[in-house]
Design a protein around this motif. Structure first.
Motif, PDB file in Angstrom:
ATOM      1  N   PRO B 180       1.148  -1.825  -0.089  1.00 32.68           N
ATOM      2  CA  PRO B 180       0.042  -0.103   0.229  1.00 32.68           C
ATOM      3  C   PRO B 180       1.028   1.186   0.586  1.00 32.68           C
ATOM      4  O   PRO B 180       0.286   2.295   0.683  1.00 32.68           O
ATOM      5  CB  PRO B 180      -0.734  -0.202   1.530  1.00 32.68           C
ATOM      6  CG  PRO B 180       0.433  -0.290   2.285  1.00 32.68           C
ATOM      7  CD  PRO B 180       0.482  -1.573   1.605  1.00 32.68           C
ATOM      8  N   MET B 181       1.800   1.190  -0.855  1.00 31.25           N
ATOM      9  CA  MET B 181       2.718   2.731  -1.435  1.00 31.25           C
ATOM     10  C   MET B 181       1.708   3.674  -1.936  1.00 31.25           C
ATOM     11  O   MET B 181       2.367   4.549  -2.325  1.00 31.25           O
ATOM     12  CB  MET B 181       4.426   1.947  -2.173  1.00 31.25           C
ATOM     13  CG  MET B 181       4.417   1.119  -0.941  1.00 31.25           C
ATOM     14  SD  MET B 181       5.918   0.608  -1.754  1.00 31.25           S
ATOM     15  CE  MET B 181       6.133  -1.521  -1.761  1.00 31.25           C
ATOM     16  N   LEU B 182       0.375   3.086  -2.899  1.00 31.60           N
ATOM     17  CA  LEU B 182       0.613   4.593  -2.761  1.00 31.60           C
ATOM     18  C   LEU B 182      -1.371   5.138  -2.479  1.00 31.60           C
ATOM     19  O   LEU B 182      -1.977   3.848  -2.133  1.00 31.60           O
ATOM     20  CB  LEU B 182       0.086   3.595  -4.577  1.00 31.60           C
ATOM     21  CG  LEU B 182       0.371   3.579  -5.892  1.00 31.60           C
ATOM     22  CD1 LEU B 182      -0.592   3.630  -7.487  1.00 31.60           C
ATOM     23  CD2 LEU B 182       0.587   5.366  -6.023  1.00 31.60           C
ATOM     24  N   GLU B 183      -1.527   5.804  -2.760  1.00 35.53           N
ATOM     25  CA  GLU B 183      -2.864   5.800  -1.955  1.00 35.53           C
ATOM     26  C   GLU B 183      -3.454   7.596  -2.450  1.00 35.53           C
ATOM     27  O   GLU B 183      -2.818   7.949  -3.146  1.00 35.53           O
ATOM     28  CB  GLU B 183      -2.265   6.512  -0.390  1.00 35.53           C
ATOM     29  CG  GLU B 183      -2.471   5.622   0.925  1.00 35.53           C
ATOM     30  CD  GLU B 183      -3.809   4.957   0.599  1.00 35.53           C
ATOM     31  OE1 GLU B 183      -4.708   5.289   0.236  1.00 35.53           O
ATOM     32  OE2 GLU B 183      -4.572   4.414   1.625  1.00 35.53           O
ATOM     33  N   LEU B 184      -4.422   7.899  -1.914  1.00 36.06           N
ATOM     34  CA  LEU B 184      -5.951   8.899  -2.564  1.00 36.06           C
ATOM     35  C   LEU B 184      -5.092  10.072  -1.229  1.00 36.06           C
ATOM     36  O   LEU B 184      -5.321  10.070   0.235  1.00 36.06           O
ATOM     37  CB  LEU B 184      -6.690   8.308  -2.670  1.00 36.06           C
ATOM     38  CG  LEU B 184      -7.310   8.252  -3.957  1.00 36.06           C
ATOM     39  CD1 LEU B 184      -8.761   7.683  -3.348  1.00 36.06           C
ATOM     40  CD2 LEU B 184      -7.357   8.837  -5.119  1.00 36.06           C
ATOM     41  N   LEU B 185      -4.164  11.001  -1.794  1.00 37.85           N
ATOM     42  CA  LEU B 185      -4.313  12.423  -0.782  1.00 37.85           C
ATOM     43  C   LEU B 185      -5.166  13.680  -1.227  1.00 37.85           C
ATOM     44  O   LEU B 185      -5.322  13.537  -2.098  1.00 37.85           O
ATOM     45  CB  LEU B 185      -2.835  12.456  -1.546  1.00 37.85           C
ATOM     46  CG  LEU B 185      -1.303  11.919  -1.531  1.00 37.85           C
ATOM     47  CD1 LEU B 185      -0.098  11.812  -1.376  1.00 37.85           C
ATOM     48  CD2 LEU B 185      -1.544  10.637  -0.452  1.00 37.85           C
ATOM     49  N   GLU B 186      -4.883  14.072   0.142  1.00 30.58           N
ATOM     50  CA  GLU B 186      -5.430  15.534  -0.769  1.00 30.58           C
ATOM     51  C   GLU B 186      -7.042  15.618  -0.838  1.00 30.58           C
ATOM     52  O   GLU B 186      -7.492  16.164  -1.309  1.00 30.58           O
ATOM     53  CB  GLU B 186      -4.757  16.319  -1.557  1.00 30.58           C
ATOM     54  CG  GLU B 186      -3.477  16.728  -1.689  1.00 30.58           C
ATOM     55  CD  GLU B 186      -2.775  18.109  -0.370  1.00 30.58           C
ATOM     56  OE1 GLU B 186      -4.066  18.187   0.021  1.00 30.58           O
ATOM     57  OE2 GLU B 186      -1.620  17.419   0.068  1.00 30.58           O
ATOM     58  N   ARG B 187      -8.106  14.170  -0.256  1.00 34.10           N
ATOM     59  CA  ARG B 187      -8.714  14.156  -0.659  1.00 34.10           C
ATOM     60  C   ARG B 187      -9.929  15.199  -0.595  1.00 34.10           C
ATOM     61  O   ARG B 187     -10.060  16.292   0.831  1.00 34.10           O
ATOM     62  CB  ARG B 187      -9.178  13.171   0.740  1.00 34.10           C
ATOM     63  CG  ARG B 187      -9.023  11.420   0.080  1.00 34.10           C
ATOM     64  CD  ARG B 187      -9.259  11.082   1.057  1.00 34.10           C
ATOM     65  NE  ARG B 187      -8.303   9.205   0.861  1.00 34.10           N
ATOM     66  CZ  ARG B 187      -9.400   8.338   0.827  1.00 34.10           C
ATOM     67  NH1 ARG B 187     -10.538   8.746   0.632  1.00 34.10           N
ATOM     68  NH2 ARG B 187      -8.448   7.294   0.698  1.00 34.10           N
ATOM     69  N   GLY B 194      -1.181   9.776  -5.002  1.00 34.74           N
ATOM     70  CA  GLY B 194       0.284  10.102  -4.731  1.00 34.74           C
ATOM     71  C   GLY B 194       1.219   8.787  -3.506  1.00 34.74           C
ATOM     72  O   GLY B 194       0.671   8.081  -3.092  1.00 34.74           O
ATOM     73  N   ILE B 195       1.711   9.340  -3.006  1.00 36.52           N
ATOM     74  CA  ILE B 195       3.054   8.106  -2.534  1.00 36.52           C
ATOM     75  C   ILE B 195       3.249   9.005  -0.827  1.00 36.52           C
ATOM     76  O   ILE B 195       3.092  10.550  -0.886  1.00 36.52           O
ATOM     77  CB  ILE B 195       4.005   7.666  -3.298  1.00 36.52           C
ATOM     78  CG1 ILE B 195       4.558   9.545  -3.644  1.00 36.52           C
ATOM     79  CG2 ILE B 195       4.125   6.819  -4.661  1.00 36.52           C
ATOM     80  CD1 ILE B 195       6.118   9.406  -4.675  1.00 36.52           C
ATOM     81  N   GLY B 196       4.134   8.490   0.142  1.00 35.81           N
ATOM     82  CA  GLY B 196       4.723   9.061   0.929  1.00 35.81           C
ATOM     83  C   GLY B 196       5.742   9.655   0.640  1.00 35.81           C
ATOM     84  O   GLY B 196       5.593   9.549  -0.609  1.00 35.81           O
ATOM     85  N   ALA B 199       9.011   8.216  -0.630  1.00 38.48           N
ATOM     86  CA  ALA B 199       8.596   6.437  -0.551  1.00 38.48           C
ATOM     87  C   ALA B 199       8.271   6.182  -1.571  1.00 38.48           C
ATOM     88  O   ALA B 199       7.083   6.346  -1.481  1.00 38.48           O
ATOM     89  CB  ALA B 199       7.802   6.605   0.743  1.00 38.48           C
TER      90      ALA B 199
END
Lengths: 219, 813
Positions: B180-187, B194-196, B199
């Motif tokens: 889980p290194m891809l995520e929805l950011l700035e929801r 985006g990523i960490g 990372a």
């Protein structure tokens, strides 16, 4: 900026122990990181991810969703001014404009020396006392442009400021620590509900009104 | 692509009756509405829905009307109930309007860059905007834009403004790959994938996100702006990189491979593949042998085919009965079979070995007994249904990445228990929630025996006795005396299915084809007269033509050449007069030094090779052969499943090994056949699988790993999926996503070696050393892990391999 230390890590571990699942502790732990560093830094995200066995992307997703986590330094004080419907109707925008002019800062910006962070905030469930301003998330009720600017001036001079509901204003990082550890003994600080808050109840009592009894179905 | 999961047995299921667009159907209870519609041939538009990902209802494109529910509902997340009346956009104005509204909304901020977008021409958004969108946009405000593109890894690029937030990529990363290194950011209004911080999305499976992205938001550094989908000629192919057996699609533009995709095979790789299979194909371009070469006055020069064939035929004919054949693990099954046949008929020898790696007699016997020429199984489907899988000597993510995906799927879907006998608790074991049985490298045989009769083995033994339990073992157990015997005994004692997972794509095929000193095609033993007669009948020769003595393994051939050369007596006949070497790299051999010298010393050397390498530069005759993409053929995956393919680059004039051998045999006047892929395949298929008498399982006693002296440690090592392998050359973006090259050991080991505070450690043998950053991790005490063949860490080059004792010294902090 303060570095995150082994002490920070130990405090995080203390918070984690309050939850059945590690990852449930993410929000207070982010507040803890913010209490040390005045913002959520990549270093903070990395430590939170490490102690919770999450990836930095997952922590980043949480830290970028909630507006209370900041990704640049807040400064000494966080100033929030509600401009949602009720506050706006009762002058919230005017309060905001006055403070914005006083600080030379707009929404989610700091003043030039980085002491105050200004933010248009969403409803604080304090419509009874509109328009409201928050200082480090403590209420300053029933503000006017002049009273709000005066609060800023006194804080700028380093004078003692007390919330209209009792607690003394400390600073942003101290508040963040309380958010991480809500059992730090400060929860009961401040006064009881005031007359404005209880106005409805008072009227109901005067007229002998009461809620209908709960049914067996709970409906 | 969306059929119901494979079922091994037919079981009655509860059904419900529903109506879709006025048509009544009975379908299994709990099915998603969108799947029911698919089965009926009704297409509901969608972006976020993917049959292998959990429903999320993120894009809202599949809204339909259900009687009695006021608002339109997402068909991808609602399951059917009895009596449900469903109306899709075909019969419901509400659904049609809702879909048009969603499409208009999704397009508000979508750029109009289709003419330059990689996805243009094969884009679900483009296609569905045409079928269900409004003909004209009403939105004339400024669109939301982002700086473009950003790297989420060295390979994967993200154009955020193209994204429709379907969360397919983030769900794939989390649910399928376990990364889980891809995520929805700035929801919110600025929502983006985006990523960490620092990372990158360095998942071994990252390329799948590009393929399932329903818009052009994710692209690869390798393919971006390289082609238009409608200019490509696509061929279904099979992956040549490991024994997982992935179905691929290879896309070629004007004779050049532009990209490879995972192709859907529900029995094997489902919709997925790994990044090596997807991105490592540029090796096909550079360093190729282009014409036949013949050595003259000590130097190789270009030769005509007839001259090279003549030279090779004469040299090999003179060496009949005294020639060796080394084929490596990369050949197609048809080509390996051609070598197996050529060795017996043209060279009169059983000295043929495909194992250019750690191997041995115990392994040869194990393979002859348990694997060669057998029918399919255990299979991926067996992993799907197993209650317990025991791994030994196998790191699935690095060595057979699709096995990892299938195990993870079973762990998520029905709580498969995975147990691993391993020196290292790897990331993949964590992602499989596996129990880790720490085992020093070299102690696997002992550990397997412990399960059978050890005091703590009862629980594991009971687990393996459950119906459907599977034991998977990796090829490096060949280097641990007694381990393969113990694995066979454990399978025998429990009834668990035993799967041997080689690393290279061609190993199982070469084994079935008889490219081993003791085996003819189909697992037939060379010492078995009846088996020889069966093979001779297929080959159209008298059975006494086939040599009946067990041949020499690759190390024995190398040793024989070395001892020939060492003998002062030049008059005596050499034991090995000629060597025929196919697609292998000398540096992959655990005895590369001796191998090199043997290649120098053997009187006559013929190389059949796609690329110039250490063999061709020493050869007397070199034949250019076709890479996998240029020929038809097949691989046999670890299950024993044949994965046949046609040529992807049809313009190529390269010749496959089988045809080359047929031409040489022709000059030698040996009856061989035409050597074309169809006839080789037909012969091989008539010989394998077979039900002939097998050799008995090996019964080598287990022994414990040596106890290293102070300052030394046991080496645990294997090849990382992404490393300096020859077939990964030419793709720097892929290489940049490799895992770090580092030495890993436990805190206790580091303390006892006195390197706990060191930044780097040096691993040394009598032959050399490597220096690597030190990391502390979960490794069996007394052992150190390092990658076998990564940049700056070529352990075979210093004579170190799995189970070696290496000296460990610390570098300055």
């Amino acid at each position: 900026m303060n570095p995150l230390t082994e002490q920070t890590r130990a405090s995080m571990a203390e918070i984690i122990h309050r939850y059945p699942h590690k990852r449930s502790a993410i929000m207070p732990i982010l507040h803890l990181a913010q209490s040390v560093q005045d913002e959520i830094t990549p270093e903070g995200i990395a430590m939170v991810a490490e102690v919770l066995d999450l990836t930095t992307a997952e922590v980043n997703a949480v830290a970028t969703f909630y507006t209370m986590y900041k990704r640049s330094p807040v400064g000494k004080h966080h100033i929030g001014i509600c401009t949602n419907t009720l506050c706006a109707l009762l002058g919230g925008d005017a309060v905001y404009d006055a403070v914005s002019e006083r600080l030379g800062a707009g929404h989610n910006q700091t003043d030039v020396d980085g002491t105050f962070w200004l933010e248009r905030i969403e409803c604080q469930a304090a419509c009874t006392h509109a328009p409201v301003m928050t200082v480090d998330w403590e209420f300053m009720d029933c503000q006017t442009p002049a009273s709000a600017v005066e609060v800023i001036d006194r804080l700028a001079r380093g004078e003692m400021v007390v919330s209209t509901r009792g607690p003394a204003i400390r600073d942003f990082q101290a508040t963040e620590h309380t958010l991480a550890f809500p059992d730090d003994g400060l929860a009961g600080e401040g006064g009881e509900a005031d007359a404005i808050m209880l106005a409805g109840l008072t009227v109901a009592n005067q007229r002998g009104m009461s809620a209908p009894p709960a049914t067996a179905q709970g409906a | 692509m969306t059929l119901a999961p494979h079922q091994t047995s037919v079981q009655p299921v509860d059904t419900v009756t529903v109506s879709v667009d006025g048509i009544e159907v009975r379908v299994p209870k709990g099915m998603l509405i969108i799947r029911v519609a698919e089965l009926m041939g009704i297409e509901i538009p969608r972006f976020c829905d993917h049959p292998l990902l959990d429903p999320v209802a993120a894009c809202r494109m599949c809204l339909i009307e259900i009687d009695g529910q006021g608002q339109p509902q997402p068909a991808c997340a609602q399951t059917v109930t009895d009596g449900m009346v469903i109306k899709t956009q075909r019969t419901s104005e509400l659904a049609k309007e809702a879909q048009e509204g969603v499409m208009e909304f999704l397009l508000l901020n979508h750029p109009l860059d289709c003419p330059v977008c990689d996805k243009g021409g094969e884009c679900p958004l483009q296609n569905q905007a045409m079928t269900v969108g409004r003909p004209e946009a009403r939105f004339d405000e400024k669109r939301r834009t982002f700086p473009k593109p950003i790297n989420v890894s060295a390979q994967i690029l993200l154009d955020r403004e193209r994204c429709v937030s379907c969360a397919r990529c983030t769900r794939f990363a989390d649910q399928i790959a376990g990364d889980p290194m891809l995520e929805l950011l700035e929801r919110g209004a600025q929502q983006q994938v985006g990523i960490g911080p620092d990372a990158p999305f360095d998942s071994y499976y990252s390329g799948n996100t590009i393929q399932i992205c329903p818009v052009g938001a994710l692209t690869s550094s390798l393919y971006r702006f390289r082609s238009r989908p409608f200019d490509l000629v696509s061929t279904p192919t099979a992956c040549e990189h490991c024994a997982s057996g992935c179905a691929l699609r290879t896309d070629v533009r004007r004779g050049v491979i532009t990209r490879r995709l995972a192709w859907d095979d529900p029995e094997v790789n489902e919709d997925w593949n790994c990044d090596k299979g997807r991105f490592a194909f540029l090796y096909t371009a550079d360093g190729r042998v282009e014409t036949p070469l013949v050595r003259e006055d000590g130097r190789l020069r270009v030769a005509s085919w007839p001259e090279a064939l003549d030279t090779a035929a004469h040299g090999l004919a003179a060496a009949r009965g005294r020639a060796g054949v080394l084929t490596g693990g990369r050949l197609t099954r048809e080509d390996a079979y051609a070598y197996a046949k050529f060795a017996r008929l043209a060279l009169g020898t059983n000295d043929i070995d495909f194992r250019n790696r750690v191997s041995g007699d115990e392994e040869a016997q194990f393979l002859a007994s348990m694997v060669a020429g057998r029918r399919l199984g255990p299979t991926y489907s067996d992993l799907d249904h197993a209650p317990l899988v025991l791994l030994a000597g196998l790191e699935t993510e690095d060595e057979s990445p699709i096995i990892f995906l299938r195990l993870r799927k079973a762990v998520r879907s029905h709580g498969l228990r995975v147990q691993a006998i391993s020196a290292v608790r790897t990331r993949s074991l964590d992602k499989l929630q596996a129990s880790w049985w720490a085992c020093q490298p070299g102690n696997e045989a002992w550990a397997l025996r412990q399960i059978i009769d050890g005091p703590q083995g009862a629980d594991a033994l009971a687990g393996l006795r459950q119906p459907g339990a599977v034991i998977l073992i990796g090829e490096r157990l060949a280097g641990v005396p007694g381990a393969l015997s113990a694995a066979a005994a454990l399978a025998d004692a429990t009834g668990a299915k035993l799967g041997w997972v080689p690393r290279r794509a061609g190993e199982r095929g070469a084994l079935d084809a008889g490219a081993l000193p003791g085996l003819l095609p189909g697992g037939r033993q060379v010492t078995d007269e009846g088996a020889r007669a069966q093979v001779a009948a297929v080959w159209g020769v008298r059975s006494d033509v086939l040599p009946s003595r067990i041949g020499r393994s690759s190390s024995q051939v190398i040793a024989a050449i070395r001892s020939d050369a060492a003998r002062a007596d030049a008059d005596s006949e050499p034991a090995v007069q000629a060597l025929l070497v196919a697609g292998l790299d000398v540096e992959d051999s655990p005895e590369a030094g001796a191998f090199r010298q043997a290649l120098d010393e053997v009187p006559f050397l013929v190389a059949v090779s796609t690329h110039h390498n250490e063999v061709t530069e020493r050869a007397d005759v070199v034949f250019p052969s076709a890479v996998v993409a240029e020929k038809a053929g097949g691989f046999t995956d670890w299950e024993g499943r044949v994965r046949s393919f046609g040529p992807a680059i049809r313009e190529s004039s390269s010749v496959a090994d089988g045809r080359i051998l047929a031409m040489v045999a022709d000059v030698m006047e040996v009856p061989f056949g035409t050597g074309d892929v169809a006839s080789l395949r037909a012969e091989l298929d008539s010989l394998t699988p077979s039900t002939v008498t097998r050799a008995a399982a090996p019964q080598v006693a287990s022994s414990a790993a040596p106890t290293p002296e102070s300052g030394y440690a046991l080496l645990a090592t294997w090849r990382l999926l992404l490393d300096r392998g020859r077939l990964q050359e030419g793709e720097p973006h892929l290489a940049a996503t490799a895992r770090p090259t580092e030495a890993v050991m436990s805190r206790a080991t580091a303390n006892s070696l006195g390197v706990a505070n060191a930044a780097t450690v040096t691993l040394s043998t009598a032959r050399g050393s490597v220096t690597l950053p030190l990391a502390i991790g979960d490794v069996a005490d007394g052992a150190v892990w390092a990658p076998l063949n990564s940049e700056g860490c070529a352990l075979l080059g210093i004579g170190a391999t799995y189970g070696s004792v290496v000296r460990v010294t610390g570098g300055a902090r």
